[in-house]
Every structure is written in structure tokens, then in C-alpha cells.
Design a protein around this motif. Structure first.
Motif, PDB file in Angstrom:
ATOM      1  N   GLY A 106       0.805  -1.222   0.000  1.00  0.00           N
ATOM      2  CA  GLY A 106       0.000   0.000   0.000  1.00  0.00           C
ATOM      3  C   GLY A 106       0.831   1.261   0.000  1.00  0.00           C
ATOM      4  O   GLY A 106       0.340   2.346  -0.347  1.00  0.00           O
ATOM      5  N   ASP A 107       2.114   1.161   0.397  1.00  0.00           N
ATOM      6  CA  ASP A 107       2.984   2.340   0.359  1.00  0.00           C
ATOM      7  C   ASP A 107       3.250   2.735  -1.088  1.00  0.00           C
ATOM      8  O   ASP A 107       3.208   1.906  -1.997  1.00  0.00           O
ATOM      9  CB  ASP A 107       4.309   2.052   1.064  1.00  0.00           C
ATOM     10  N   ILE A 108       3.556   4.015  -1.281  1.00  0.00           N
ATOM     11  CA  ILE A 108       3.789   4.536  -2.634  1.00  0.00           C
ATOM     12  C   ILE A 108       5.155   5.198  -2.681  1.00  0.00           C
ATOM     13  O   ILE A 108       5.535   5.937  -1.764  1.00  0.00           O
ATOM     14  CB  ILE A 108       2.710   5.552  -3.046  1.00  0.00           C
ATOM     15  N   ILE A 109       5.871   4.942  -3.757  1.00  0.00           N
ATOM     16  CA  ILE A 109       7.163   5.594  -3.993  1.00  0.00           C
ATOM     17  C   ILE A 109       7.001   6.549  -5.179  1.00  0.00           C
ATOM     18  O   ILE A 109       6.637   6.130  -6.279  1.00  0.00           O
ATOM     19  CB  ILE A 109       8.273   4.575  -4.301  1.00  0.00           C
ATOM     20  N   TYR A 110       7.266   7.837  -4.956  1.00  0.00           N
ATOM     21  CA  TYR A 110       7.263   8.824  -6.026  1.00  0.00           C
ATOM     22  C   TYR A 110       8.711   9.089  -6.440  1.00  0.00           C
ATOM     23  O   TYR A 110       9.622   9.045  -5.612  1.00  0.00           O
ATOM     24  CB  TYR A 110       6.627  10.132  -5.569  1.00  0.00           C
ATOM     25  N   VAL A 111       8.915   9.347  -7.721  1.00  0.00           N
ATOM     26  CA  VAL A 111      10.246   9.740  -8.191  1.00  0.00           C
ATOM     27  C   VAL A 111      10.123  11.057  -8.952  1.00  0.00           C
ATOM     28  O   VAL A 111       9.182  11.259  -9.724  1.00  0.00           O
ATOM     29  CB  VAL A 111      10.898   8.656  -9.081  1.00  0.00           C
ATOM     30  N   ASN A 112      11.055  11.937  -8.712  1.00  0.00           N
ATOM     31  CA  ASN A 112      11.095  13.245  -9.361  1.00  0.00           C
ATOM     32  C   ASN A 112      11.796  13.095 -10.701  1.00  0.00           C
ATOM     33  O   ASN A 112      12.996  12.830 -10.761  1.00  0.00           O
ATOM     34  CB  ASN A 112      11.838  14.223  -8.450  1.00  0.00           C
ATOM     35  N   LYS A 134       5.319  -0.148  -6.690  1.00  0.00           N
ATOM     36  CA  LYS A 134       4.406   0.954  -6.980  1.00  0.00           C
ATOM     37  C   LYS A 134       5.227   2.237  -7.032  1.00  0.00           C
ATOM     38  O   LYS A 134       5.415   2.926  -6.029  1.00  0.00           O
ATOM     39  CB  LYS A 134       3.318   1.039  -5.897  1.00  0.00           C
ATOM     40  N   ILE A 135       5.759   2.538  -8.214  1.00  0.00           N
ATOM     41  CA  ILE A 135       6.599   3.722  -8.401  1.00  0.00           C
ATOM     42  C   ILE A 135       5.896   4.668  -9.367  1.00  0.00           C
ATOM     43  O   ILE A 135       5.545   4.280 -10.489  1.00  0.00           O
ATOM     44  CB  ILE A 135       7.983   3.342  -8.946  1.00  0.00           C
ATOM     45  N   ILE A 136       5.705   5.902  -8.928  1.00  0.00           N
ATOM     46  CA  ILE A 136       4.980   6.886  -9.739  1.00  0.00           C
ATOM     47  C   ILE A 136       5.916   8.035 -10.095  1.00  0.00           C
ATOM     48  O   ILE A 136       6.406   8.744  -9.214  1.00  0.00           O
ATOM     49  CB  ILE A 136       3.759   7.427  -8.979  1.00  0.00           C
ATOM     50  N   PRO A 137       6.205   8.228 -11.394  1.00  0.00           N
ATOM     51  CA  PRO A 137       7.034   9.359 -11.796  1.00  0.00           C
ATOM     52  C   PRO A 137       6.225  10.657 -11.786  1.00  0.00           C
ATOM     53  O   PRO A 137       5.092  10.685 -12.271  1.00  0.00           O
ATOM     54  CB  PRO A 137       7.477   8.988 -13.214  1.00  0.00           C
ATOM     55  N   VAL A 138       6.800  11.703 -11.227  1.00  0.00           N
ATOM     56  CA  VAL A 138       6.118  12.994 -11.131  1.00  0.00           C
ATOM     57  C   VAL A 138       6.926  14.047 -11.871  1.00  0.00           C
ATOM     58  O   VAL A 138       8.133  14.189 -11.649  1.00  0.00           O
ATOM     59  CB  VAL A 138       5.923  13.422  -9.663  1.00  0.00           C
ATOM     60  N   GLU A 179       1.489  13.490 -12.691  1.00  0.00           N
ATOM     61  CA  GLU A 179       1.959  12.108 -12.655  1.00  0.00           C
ATOM     62  C   GLU A 179       2.047  11.588 -14.077  1.00  0.00           C
ATOM     63  O   GLU A 179       1.072  11.621 -14.830  1.00  0.00           O
ATOM     64  CB  GLU A 179       1.011  11.255 -11.807  1.00  0.00           C
ATOM     65  N   VAL A 180       3.233  11.130 -14.435  1.00  0.00           N
ATOM     66  CA  VAL A 180       3.535  10.809 -15.828  1.00  0.00           C
ATOM     67  C   VAL A 180       3.296   9.326 -16.101  1.00  0.00           C
ATOM     68  O   VAL A 180       3.683   8.465 -15.313  1.00  0.00           O
ATOM     69  CB  VAL A 180       5.004  11.153 -16.149  1.00  0.00           C
ATOM     70  N   LYS A 181       2.658   9.037 -17.223  1.00  0.00           N
ATOM     71  CA  LYS A 181       2.511   7.662 -17.692  1.00  0.00           C
ATOM     72  C   LYS A 181       3.153   7.552 -19.069  1.00  0.00           C
ATOM     73  O   LYS A 181       2.668   8.130 -20.033  1.00  0.00           O
ATOM     74  CB  LYS A 181       1.032   7.260 -17.772  1.00  0.00           C
ATOM     75  N   CYS A 182       4.251   6.825 -19.129  1.00  0.00           N
ATOM     76  CA  CYS A 182       4.978   6.677 -20.398  1.00  0.00           C
ATOM     77  C   CYS A 182       4.444   5.448 -21.136  1.00  0.00           C
ATOM     78  O   CYS A 182       5.104   4.409 -21.220  1.00  0.00           O
ATOM     79  CB  CYS A 182       6.471   6.552 -20.143  1.00  0.00           C
ATOM     80  N   GLU A 183       3.224   5.542 -21.633  1.00  0.00           N
ATOM     81  CA  GLU A 183       2.583   4.395 -22.265  1.00  0.00           C
ATOM     82  C   GLU A 183       3.372   3.871 -23.457  1.00  0.00           C
ATOM     83  O   GLU A 183       3.496   2.662 -23.655  1.00  0.00           O
ATOM     84  CB  GLU A 183       1.165   4.760 -22.695  1.00  0.00           C
TER      85      GLU A 183
END
Length: 440
Positions: A106-112, A134-138, A179-183
Motif C-alpha cells: 500500500g505504500d507509494i514511492i514517487y520519483v522526481n 508501486k513507483i509513480i514518476p512525477v 503524474e507521468v505515464k509513459c505508455e
């Protein structure tokens, strides 16, 4: 309560520039992570040593928001060559792996992915897309929404003044985070994996990925992949289901008995190509029995059904055998007059071929294949035994798995089973069709 983490390189506009948050500080303002991992290259470490600007502004942000930011500095003091993508990919992968190991479900990791050099940003983009965590690029846009055009002297930097005049401290500040999604990148990576799995005949793995990006594949490509998976499992009905609206034909032999034999043989060859030697060995015996039976009928005029009964387990009918003196004499003589009937084995059929056929090449090939089958069968009798091509050679007078398969292909010709390059290369031809459609 799930926790939020931020991994952030530091760039030239951090922590504050043009009276606005840099990307690092702005992500902290918007997302309020519980812990921040601050990556500093050599030049950034020097700025940090000069005036503690990054930590100072983060702590002031914490006071402003009434939020406690736990932080950890990752200081790469000797790194000044900051444009090597490969270097950062390895470094960042290890950092993110370590962060992930300390998280809970459930924890989230964001990356700049805005601060730092292009090499840093690209490495983080790729890792965020391929990671199972669960890594979310911002991404953070500039205050003006375009490239920074003003010049600001950074030699005489005052973190205190920059914080005091930071316009993002207003209550109605504009959230510039996305929040970026590199589809496209994700799909490109997954298509490449499908290609690699297909090339190694691992259609199950290829289909797992195909299911994930089904909408980004052509209907024909998806159907071919599912049909290939079913083909390796000898599942004819599923093959027909997926290929009913496809113009391609992947099965080279269409007639019933011959089709089944060829497809089974081809599945054995795939096991050789994948190095699954134990499975190859276990699959030989039914092929040999069936080929010998077909050869007896096509080359010797003997129909086995005239001397046997049963379906799943064929057994000799002793009355019928003894009524045919020629057949009975061959079997009796081959086993020193102690032939007792029972289940039909490949060696029984080999003795009939040797006793009836005048074709020396057929007899030699059948004898070689039968001896190899007999020798290798016991290799895989126990799961703890490692089966390799070398162990097969040592048990068969230097016959490799490929040599044994070549012998089986020769027997197919004697059984009047269609062969040739078009048949035996049909898995690779099927793969070429998949590659063609995958490129669409």
C-alpha cells in the motif's frame, strides 16, 4: 496508514529559483511524503556543503505545512560526469530497490523526473515503467509553463531570502505536478519482451504480456500468439478458435493421424531447443510405438489392430497371433520362445519390422532409435537426476538429442508422413508471422 516516499535527484533550479519552488520542493509541497531520499551529485554536494540550502528549505517547508519530513541524503561526492544514462540506471535501480524493501503493501514511492540531468530523468522514467513496485514518476512544469528564459545568478545564493520571497508559499499556489505515464515506452518494452519470449518458444510467457497490452496489438497478432500457445499444448480446438478469422495457416499437415504425429514431433523438437531434455526423453516412447505401428502397415502390410485389443493400452491377442504362423514365429524367435504377449511395446514392433522388412536402412534407423529410446528412458526416471545433452550422449553411444530426433524424422518418411523443410521449420515460420504482425 500507507506511507509515501520520494526519491529525488537535485537539479539546477532546486530548491527555489525565480521566486518559485524547484521541482524537488514543489513535489514535497504537493505530496507531503513521509520520507524523502535526496540524491546529490558532486556539484550539488558542494552547494549543500556551502549553505545547506536543500535541507534548510525542506525543513522550512515542513514548518510551513506542519508536516514532518524525514529525509536521507545520498551524497555521490565524486560524481561530476552527470550525463551517462547507464551509470544512473544502475545506481538508481539499487537505491529504489533498497527503498522498496523497506516499504509495506500500500505504500507509494514517487520519483522526481524533472530535477537533475536528462540522463537521471530518463533512467527514472524507465525504472518506473518496468518496476514491479508501486513507483509513480512525477513531472513539474515551470511556473511559466515553458522553458525558463530568465537568467538568475546562482553564485551568491541565499536560501533564507529565497524562502522568504517564494511565491509558492501563498495559499492559492498553482499545483504544477503531473503524474507521468509513459505508455509508449511501456508498450515498446512489452512488445520487445513478447518478441524475445516468442523467439525462445515460450508462448505462455508471451501471452501473459500480450493479455496486458491486448488493445495495442493487432487482432491477428494476438490470435497468433494464443494459437501458438495452444499449439505447443497440442490443443487443436483452441487453435481453431483463435485462427477462425485469421488468413494465416500455421499447421503444415492437415490430415488427422499425420497431423497429430507431426505436431507431437514438433513439440518434442521445441523441448530440445528450450533445453528441456527430460521432457523430451519422456515424450519419445509413444512416438516410437506409433511410428513403428505406422511403418508396419505402410512398409510391411501388417495392421496391428488385427492382432491386438484395447484402446488406451494395446495388448496382444494371443489367439490371433498364434493363428498367423509368420508373425508368431518372428515374435517367438525374437524372445527365445518365451514371448508371453501382454502390452504392446516398441521392441515387439521393432522385431516385426526386422523380421519382415528387406530395407536395411529402415532396419538400421529403427534399431538405432529403439536402442536410444531404451537407453535414455531411465535417465529421467527420477526427478533428482539432471538431464543434459551430455548425459544423453553418454548413455547412447554419443547420440545427441538432435541425433535422436533426426532418426525419428527418418522414420516419419518410412511411415509416409509428410515432411520436408516446410513441415519441420513450421514453428519458426509461425514465429515469423508473429514478428510480422508484432511490427504492425
Amino acid at each position: 496508514m500507507p506511507k509515501k516516499y520520494l526519491f529525488s535527484p537535485i537539479g539546477g533550479t532546486d530548491p527555489i529559483k525565480y521566486n518559485r519552488d524547484g521541482a524537488f520542493l514543489h513535489i514535497c509541497r504537493v505530496y507531503r511524503p513521509d520520507k524523502v531520499y535526496i540524491y546529490m551529485s558532486g556539484e550539488v554536494c558542494e552547494h549543500h556543503k556551502e549553505d545547506n540550502r536543500y535541507v534548510y528549505c525542506l525543513e522550512k517547508m515542513g514548518e510551513w505545512l506542519d508536516h514532518k519530513f524525514e529525509y536521507e541524503l545520498i551524497q555521490d561526492k565524486d560524481l561530476f560526469e552527470v550525463h551517462d544514462y547507464n551509470r544512473f540506471y544502475d545506481k538508481f535501480r539499487n537505491y529504489l530497490r533498497d527503498i522498496g524493501e523497506n516499504t509495506e503493501p500500500g505504500d507509494i514511492i514517487y520519483v522526481n523526473v524533472t530535477s537533475g540531468t536528462a540522463a537521471m530523468q530518463s533512467a527514472l522514467h524507465v525504472m518506473a515503467e518496468i518496476s514491479e513496485e508501486k513507483i509513480i514518476p512525477v513531472q513539474v512544469v515551470t511556473p511559466e509553463g515553458r522553458m525558463n528564459s530568465r537568467y538568475e545568478n546562482r553564485d551568491s545564493y541565499s536560501a533564507e531570502l529565497e524562502w522568504e520571497y517564494n511565491e509558492d508559499n501563498e495559499k492559492d499556489f498553482t499545483n504544477r505536478c503531473t503524474e507521468v505515464k509513459c505508455e509508449n515506452l511501456r508498450i515498446l518494452i512489452q512488445r520487445n519482451l513478447i518478441r524475445k519470449f516468442t523467439k525462445s518458444y515460450d508462448y505462455k510467457a508471451a501471452c501473459i504480456i500480450a493479455d496486458d497490452i491486448k488493445l495495442d496489438l493487432s487482432d491477428t497478432c494476438y490470435a497468433l500468439l494464443k494459437a501458438a500457445e495452444a499449439r505447443l499444448q497440442l490443443d487443436a480446438s483452441t487453435i481453431s478458435k483463435y485462427l477462425k478469422d485469421v488468413s494465416y495457416e500455421i499447421i503444415p499437415v492437415r490430415s488427422g493421424n499425420h497431423r497429430n504425429m507431426v505436431e507431437y514431433m514438433l513439440s518434442l523438437e521445441v523441448k530440445i531447443k528450450k533445453g528441456e531434455y527430460a521432457d523430451f526423453i519422456r515424450g519419445i516412447t509413444p512416438v516410437v510405438v506409433n511410428l513403428f505401428e505406422m511403418i508396419l502397415e505402410s512398409r510391411c502390410g501388417i495392421k496391428l489392430c488385427d492382432y491386438t485389443y484395447g484402446k488406451d493400452q494395446r495388448k496382444w491377442d494371443m489367439d490371433k497371433l498364434q493363428n498367423d504362423k509368420r508373425i508368431w514365429d518372428i515374435l517367438s524367435n525374437s524372445y527365445d520362445y518365451e514371448f508371453k504377449g501382454g502390452l504392446v511395446y516398441s521392441d515387439h514392433l521393432l522385431q516385426l519390422i526386422k523380421g519382415i522388412s528387406k530395407d536395411n536402412e529402415l532396419i538400421r534407423t529403427a534399431d538405432e532409435v529403439r536402442n536410444a529410446e531404451s537407453k535414455v528412458r531411465n535417465i529421467a526416471a527420477h526427478d533428482i537426476v539432471s538431464v543434459t545433452d551430455a548425459s544423453i550422449k553418454s548413455s547412447t553411444k554419443n547420440l545427441s538429442a538432435k541425433d535422436i530426433f533426426s532418426g525419428l524424422k527418418k522414420l516419419c518418411r518410412y511411415a509416409d508422413i509428410p515432411g520436408g523443410k516446410e513441415v519441420w521449420d513450421s514453428y519458426d515460420r509461425m514465429n515469423d508471422l508473429i514478428f510480422k504482425e508484432l511490427g504492425q
